[in-house]
Structure formats: structure tokens, C-alpha cells
Design an enzyme around this catalytic site. Sequence first.
Site, mmCIF file in Angstrom:
data_model
loop_
_atom_site.group_PDB
_atom_site.id
_atom_site.type_symbol
_atom_site.label_atom_id
_atom_site.label_comp_id
_atom_site.label_asym_id
_atom_site.label_seq_id
_atom_site.Cartn_x
_atom_site.Cartn_y
_atom_site.Cartn_z
ATOM 1 N N GLU A 3 -23.388 59.933 -94.626
ATOM 2 C CA GLU A 3 -24.564 60.738 -94.330
ATOM 3 C C GLU A 3 -24.582 61.242 -92.892
ATOM 4 O O GLU A 3 -25.151 62.289 -92.595
ATOM 5 C CB GLU A 3 -25.848 59.958 -94.629
ATOM 6 C CG GLU A 3 -26.108 59.739 -96.121
ATOM 7 C CD GLU A 3 -25.402 58.509 -96.689
ATOM 8 O OE1 GLU A 3 -24.568 57.906 -95.983
ATOM 9 O OE2 GLU A 3 -25.698 58.148 -97.845
ATOM 10 N N PHE A 40 -36.301 47.655 -102.975
ATOM 11 C CA PHE A 40 -34.870 47.910 -102.854
ATOM 12 C C PHE A 40 -34.639 49.266 -102.176
ATOM 13 O O PHE A 40 -35.199 50.277 -102.575
ATOM 14 C CB PHE A 40 -34.215 47.902 -104.241
ATOM 15 C CG PHE A 40 -32.751 48.239 -104.198
ATOM 16 C CD1 PHE A 40 -31.860 47.413 -103.514
ATOM 17 C CD2 PHE A 40 -32.262 49.389 -104.799
ATOM 18 C CE1 PHE A 40 -30.512 47.731 -103.449
ATOM 19 C CE2 PHE A 40 -30.918 49.707 -104.751
ATOM 20 C CZ PHE A 40 -30.040 48.876 -104.063
ATOM 21 N N GLN A 41 -33.845 49.267 -101.144
ATOM 22 C CA GLN A 41 -33.511 50.469 -100.362
ATOM 23 C C GLN A 41 -34.730 51.137 -99.749
ATOM 24 O O GLN A 41 -34.787 52.357 -99.613
ATOM 25 C CB GLN A 41 -32.698 51.466 -101.207
ATOM 26 C CG GLN A 41 -31.342 50.877 -101.578
ATOM 27 C CD GLN A 41 -30.349 51.895 -102.079
ATOM 28 O OE1 GLN A 41 -30.710 52.876 -102.713
ATOM 29 N NE2 GLN A 41 -29.077 51.651 -101.792
ATOM 30 N N LYS A 69 -39.965 58.728 -104.593
ATOM 31 C CA LYS A 69 -39.332 59.136 -105.849
ATOM 32 C C LYS A 69 -40.330 59.680 -106.876
ATOM 33 O O LYS A 69 -40.050 60.648 -107.578
ATOM 34 C CB LYS A 69 -38.557 57.951 -106.442
ATOM 35 C CG LYS A 69 -37.705 58.364 -107.623
ATOM 36 C CD LYS A 69 -36.689 57.319 -108.019
ATOM 37 C CE LYS A 69 -35.788 57.858 -109.129
ATOM 38 N NZ LYS A 69 -34.801 56.869 -109.559
ATOM 39 N N MET A 129 -12.154 58.720 -71.511
ATOM 40 C CA MET A 129 -13.256 58.861 -70.559
ATOM 41 C C MET A 129 -13.722 57.496 -70.065
ATOM 42 O O MET A 129 -14.088 57.332 -68.902
ATOM 43 C CB MET A 129 -14.405 59.639 -71.208
ATOM 44 C CG MET A 129 -15.505 60.008 -70.244
ATOM 45 S SD MET A 129 -14.886 60.929 -68.819
ATOM 46 C CE MET A 129 -15.165 62.614 -69.349
HETATM 47 C C1 LIG Z 1 -20.649 56.963 -80.778
HETATM 48 C C2 LIG Z 1 -20.227 56.774 -79.369
HETATM 49 N N1 LIG Z 1 -19.821 55.555 -78.938
HETATM 50 C C3 LIG Z 1 -19.413 55.373 -77.659
HETATM 51 C C4 LIG Z 1 -19.404 56.410 -76.774
HETATM 52 C C5 LIG Z 1 -18.949 56.215 -75.337
HETATM 53 N N2 LIG Z 1 -17.734 57.002 -75.072
HETATM 54 C C6 LIG Z 1 -17.774 58.190 -74.430
HETATM 55 S S1 LIG Z 1 -16.272 58.914 -74.316
HETATM 56 C C7 LIG Z 1 -15.510 57.617 -75.082
HETATM 57 C C8 LIG Z 1 -14.026 57.619 -75.313
HETATM 58 C C9 LIG Z 1 -13.619 58.665 -76.291
HETATM 59 O O1 LIG Z 1 -12.254 58.465 -76.610
HETATM 60 P P1 LIG Z 1 -11.418 59.601 -77.329
HETATM 61 O O2 LIG Z 1 -12.156 60.113 -78.490
HETATM 62 O O3 LIG Z 1 -10.059 59.097 -77.569
HETATM 63 O O4 LIG Z 1 -11.443 60.768 -76.247
HETATM 64 P P2 LIG Z 1 -10.712 60.856 -74.824
HETATM 65 O O5 LIG Z 1 -11.740 60.531 -73.775
HETATM 66 O O6 LIG Z 1 -9.572 59.895 -74.820
HETATM 67 O O7 LIG Z 1 -10.277 62.280 -74.732
HETATM 68 C C10 LIG Z 1 -16.450 56.639 -75.419
HETATM 69 C C11 LIG Z 1 -16.118 55.369 -76.060
HETATM 70 C C12 LIG Z 1 -19.873 57.659 -77.262
HETATM 71 N N3 LIG Z 1 -19.962 58.727 -76.481
HETATM 72 N N4 LIG Z 1 -20.239 57.816 -78.547
#
Ligand SMILES: Cc1ncc(C[n+]2csc(CCOP(=O)(O)OP(=O)(O)O)c2C)c(N)n1
Lengths: 163, 574
Positions: B51, B113-114, B163, B482
Site C-alpha cells: 500500500e 478484526f483489522q 464496510k 548519505m
Molecule cells: C525510510 C527512510 N529511512 C531512513 C532514511 C535515512 N536515510 C537518508 S539517506 C539514507 C541512505 C540511502 O542509501 P542509498 O539508497 O543507497 O542512497 P545513497 O545515499 O547511497 O546514494 C538513509 C538511510 C530515510 N531517508 N528514509
Amino acid sequence: MRHIISILLENEPGALSRVVGLFSQRNFNIETLNVAPTEDPSLSRLTVTTEGDDRVIEQITKHLNKLIDVVKLVDLTEGNHIERELMLVKVKALGASRDEVKRTVDIFRAQIVDVTPSVYTVQITGDAGKLDAFVQAMAPIGILEVARTGVSGISRGDKILSL
Amino acid sequence: MELLSGADMIARFLQDEGVERIYGYPGGAALHIYDALFRQDKVKHILVRHEQAATHAADGYARASGKPGTVLVTSGPGATNAVTGIATAYMDSIPMVVLCGQVASHLIGEDAFQETDIVGVTRPIVKHSFAIKHPSEIPEVLKKAYYLAATGRPGPVVVDIPKDMTAPTERYEYVYPKKVKIRSYNPVTRGHSGQIKKAVDMMLKARRPVFYTGGGIVTSGASENLTALVKRLGFPITTTLMGIGSYPQTDAQSLGWLGMHGSYESNMAMHHADLIIAIGARFDDRVTNNTSKFCPTAKIVHVDIDPSSISKTVRADVPIVGPADSVINEMISLLQGREMANAEALPEWWTTIDGWRAEREGKLYEASQPGERLKPQEVIEAVYHITRGEAFVTTDVGQHQMFAAQYYKFDKPNRWITSGGLGTMGFGFPAAMGIKQNFPDDVVVCFTGEGSFQMMMQELSTCKQFGTGVKIINLNNGTLGMVRQWQDLNYKSRHAHSYVESLPDFQKLIEAYGFTALKVEHHDELDAALERTFADNDELVFLDIDVDPREHVYPMQVPLGAMRDMLLSKTERT
Ligand SMILES: Cc1ncc(C[n+]2csc(CCOP(=O)(O)OP(=O)(O)O)c2C)c(N)n1
Ligand SMILES: [Mg+2]
């Protein structure tokens, strides 16, 4: 500074929780909150007292106005207004203190609305300061229970808050 | 008079509202609605595999088209799975209507439920929500939902539908409400003329003006007007990350985007400006850096449809509440026949700005050599060239997102599609899917990272079912880049859980779904792989590119500093 904000709110389920939720979500502070229906069954009136500098109050009123359920609002503290709160207090009333309670009640123009051999139940209205003063005056005698409605308010003069 | 069940009313309403495609996933509480959708063929339903993806796909469609996206989910886990996508849309003011099944009215409150109080759960992340109390109110409530989602400052609206409200046995009169009125909701239609006049006078007197425009320009379709205004004045313009494309980026007056990873010249120009004209932007913390050091010499004109955005973090000298389009129009007409008060000032300002531009020219990153691993930046540039800058580009979140924003240039609005406010990893792929399904003739590229992609990769199955030809460019640095960058800068390179061990073999994974996947390990292989990737616009291709994991995103504003305080590379700082 303390502000009193009065809100006309759609009388819809969930409307109150949106207002209250907004305050906690945005880290605004609620000191008192009072809500009841108005002469128009589709509207409730909600009054909230809050503390904050001008910037915070501006944000509070803007965000409240953004809620779809908020129909209108006024910051009463911006103009002349009447502020009232009602308090019910149970105080110990035994022996010599029975008279003292009675005297203090008279001084504050409060009323004793229920009596038992050991307890007086006092009703008092006024602004929040007066109610605080009464609580202070009674404290040495022995307060058993306090129920306050929270502040309600209305502007003075011809100014009205309506649709 | 037409009598319809609640479920049929929903299907009919969607047709009458002109909704072509909805994104959803069925379950008990939504089954009457699904049956009604089955018995018609105007509204197409895209069955996602989670979803959250339904909300991102509908969101992607909304960002690309400017129209509200529509989502249908069941109660409980169906609805809670949608929460991240609703929050994503909320933070970026994206119009979306989310229809949630709910347990039957008589069961509400009994931990049935749900059962989840989804109106309660989503309260802080929706523009508004409704719970249906009687089947007969369905047309009116749905109309209100679309109206609220799309007007004023747009946002997601949740409609909770028990529902029994959709039971096939109960029928009520159906009339499509062409218009609705909500007495407490009257978005402003124009700005205050006196304030606009004041703003225009300030623009004409300015010596070092900068336009700073945001997502509000994109969502309100004000790009053309904005471009006319900026051209008319000859001022520099920088946009927010969300405002990319609101002004043509290849134009000489564009400084790129600003903020934490914005361009050097944007941040410098902002810091030294004497007038900032902000339109449809919200001065958020990723833009302003430390607000107490923000643009010390600038007066601020702030135009926004949402009064609560004005003076929220930075005080505006001239606040103007109104829709960008009409306010800009009024500015243009007020400018007619008038000239800058200090004719010599603007050319001087441009000389200064061009100096900043020249300082960084050719120094943005070090290109890779033949035989080496590619730099993520050069991959983005290569994709920009092969798609002639005309693709819809979605991203996930991380370094690849910032590189995409920096190195793909957008000349049109609604083409740069990214989760800016919430920064939701997992957004990019389903958003791209939603766009491609609605714009099949366009090229849709998703820049992702091996971390982000794995958050929503189940949608490969949806793409297979619906033949959705998105191009997925995986900038694979084998790390949560990042996060690692922040750990390099702030935690002495202690890489706590930012290393993604045991990555799948992406090629095999993609092939398991019946799609083509290509692997690029070196500089020399890129061009051929890109040719192949973009050869057939209808084909989903996954391009897995090994990029240099040591690369950092620069510029990067120094925490707690002013706009101009930036790291420019691993060794340079302003
Ligand atoms: C759902 C979610 N969880 C955690 C984060 C924190 N976060 C920001 S950038 C990142 C790393 C992303 O890694 P990747 O997709 O490999 O991209 P890269 O930075 O290596 O290009 C994380 C964990 C986020 N933005 N969103
Ligand atoms: Mg990565």
C-alpha cells in the site's frame, strides 16, 4: 504573555481532537481548555488559554485557522473582554474553621452550595486570578478537591464572534 | 432519480470526477468497493504490491500532472501501510485522496478484526479527513475531499469508509455534486494589492535582488508567469529543491537550487542579497541553515497561499498571502513602464555573481578515468544528455538524490519528482511507475540507490503486470551513502550500520521478474549500457552501476552556519 483564544468550531466528531492535536503536534502550550455547544447546534465554542510571545501566538492562530473545522476565531486578549471561570471546591469545615471558611467565602463573593458536618462545597466564579487567590486563601484550612471549568470569555461591547 | 449502493456511488463518483486511474490493494473492508470497480471499466485500478507504493504512485502521478492522485486501501494494515506515503505527500503539499475501508460501524471501537483508527493515526499528516456516517453522504464527502486536496495549499485527504456504508443491499439517490461549499474554507484568490505594490517598489529599488521560489510555483502551475516576471526584471533566481523546474535551469538567470546541498552561487547570492523575493517557498531548515545568521542584509518579500508559512521561521518584511499565479500577474502589470531606480546596480550584482560562478567552474567533482569506477555525478550527466533533459526524473533519498538534483537540468516544471520534505527512501520507484502509467509516451527515469531501491522493489511485479517501462538507474555505491557521508564528517568515519552487506545480485533479481538488467562496473561501459537502456521506451530496464563509494555531496552547508558557510569539497571550505 497569556492569551485567550475563542474559537467557533464545527460541531463534528473529531473536530476537538484536531484542535488539541495541533497544540501538541506543534509544541504549543494549552493552559486551560473549555468547550461547549452554542445557540447554533452546528457550532461549538472552544476557548483556550495559552502562553507565548507574539510570534508563537501568530503561529497558533494561523494554524488554527487552517484547520477545516475551525470556522472563526478571536484572540480576546487583543481587545477589551470579559473573562470568567467557574470553580467548585470542597474544603474541610470542622470546628472553628467552619466559620473561617464561611467568612472567606463571603469576602470572595463565593457561595456554599453543599454542606455536610465536615465539608463545605464552595462555588466561585471570576477570572483566573481571583480563583487562584481563593485557592491560596483556603489552602491552610484544607482543600479536599478542586474542579475548575477553564476560562471562558467574550469581548466587551458590540463586537461579536459569530458566522 | 438513480439509486446506487454506497460502493457503486464511489465507483460512479470517481468516473464523474474524471479519475482515470487509482492505486490500491484489496481487503475485507474494501471488498464491496472492489466489486463495484469490477463492474465498470472507466476507472482503471492498478494493483500494487504494497500500500505504501500505492500512495507513492498516486503521488508521483499528482506531481507530474498537477491533479489529485487517488488511493484505495483496506482497513487496519492496509491503511497503516499507506501512512508513510500520506506523510510524504503532506510534507510536499501534494493533492491526494486516500479512500480507506473500515470495519462496519457497529464494530468501531471494539478492537474488531483489522480495525485501526486511521483518522486518528493520520490526523497530523493530512490536510483534512472524513469518516462516512451514512451512505447517502458519499458523493458530497468525496467531492469535498477532492476539492480540499486540490485547492489552496494542496495536501492529502483521508476518507474512512465503514464496510456497511458500501453494502450492496442499501441504495440511495446518487447525484454528482458539481460544486461544494465548505463554510470555513475559503482559500484566498488574490493577494493584497497594497502589499504587492510595496513589493514591486522594493524590487525596483533593489541593488542585489534574488528570487527564491519553491514547490508552490510548481503545484500552482505558475511557472510561466514566474518566468515572465524574472525575465522582465533580469534578476537572478534560485529555487528550492522542490521548486526545481519552476524556472528554466539552463537559462543564464538561473543560479540552480539553494540550501544544504545547493549551488555555491545560490547560497552566496542569498547571503549577500539586499532583497529576497520568496514565492511558494517555506524557509525550511534545509534551506536557511541557521536562521539567526540567515541573509543578514536582506529585506524579505514572502508570497504564499498559506499564511502559516509566512514568518514561521524567518520574519517577512512584506508578507503577501495569495496564489502565486495571480500575485505574479499583478506584479507584472504594476511593472509596466517602470524602470530600476539604480540602473547600474544590477549589472554590478551580476558581475559579482558571475565571479562566484567562475570560482567553482570545472571544480565540482573529479571525473573518473577509463578503467575506473564511475563517479555518480557523471552518470547523472550522461543520463541528462541521452534523455535530452526531457525525462520525468524521480529519485529515492540519499546522495544519488542530491546528485540527480545537481546534475540533471530541468527546464520545465513537474518533471523533477522527489520526496523533499519527508525524504522518504522507497519513494522513487513507485512514483516513477505511477508517472509512466499515466504518461506512457514519455521517458521516465528513476535514480535510486541500492539501499532505497530495496525498500519498494516489490513493485517490479506491478510493473510486470501492467507493462510499465520505467528506467531504473541504480547508483550502487554499496553503502547507505548519505549516512556514511555524515559519519565521515561527524563521527570520525565510524560507519555504524551504513554498510549494506549481502546485497542481492540485482541482475538476477530483475531477471527473475522477466526484465532486462545491465551491470556497469567501469567508466568505459557506460555509454553502451545507456544506449541499450533507453533503446525502447516501453521496456523496463534496470541499470546497476557501480559508483565510487567515497564520493561526498558538495557543496554542503556547515551546520549552524550562515547560508554562505559551506564545505566545497573534502578539502575546501568557504
Ligand atoms: C525510510 C527512510 N529511512 C531512513 C532514511 C535515512 N536515510 C537518508 S539517506 C539514507 C541512505 C540511502 O542509501 P542509498 O539508497 O543507497 O542512497 P545513497 O545515499 O547511497 O546514494 C538513509 C538511510 C530515510 N531517508 N528514509
Ligand atoms: Mg547507496
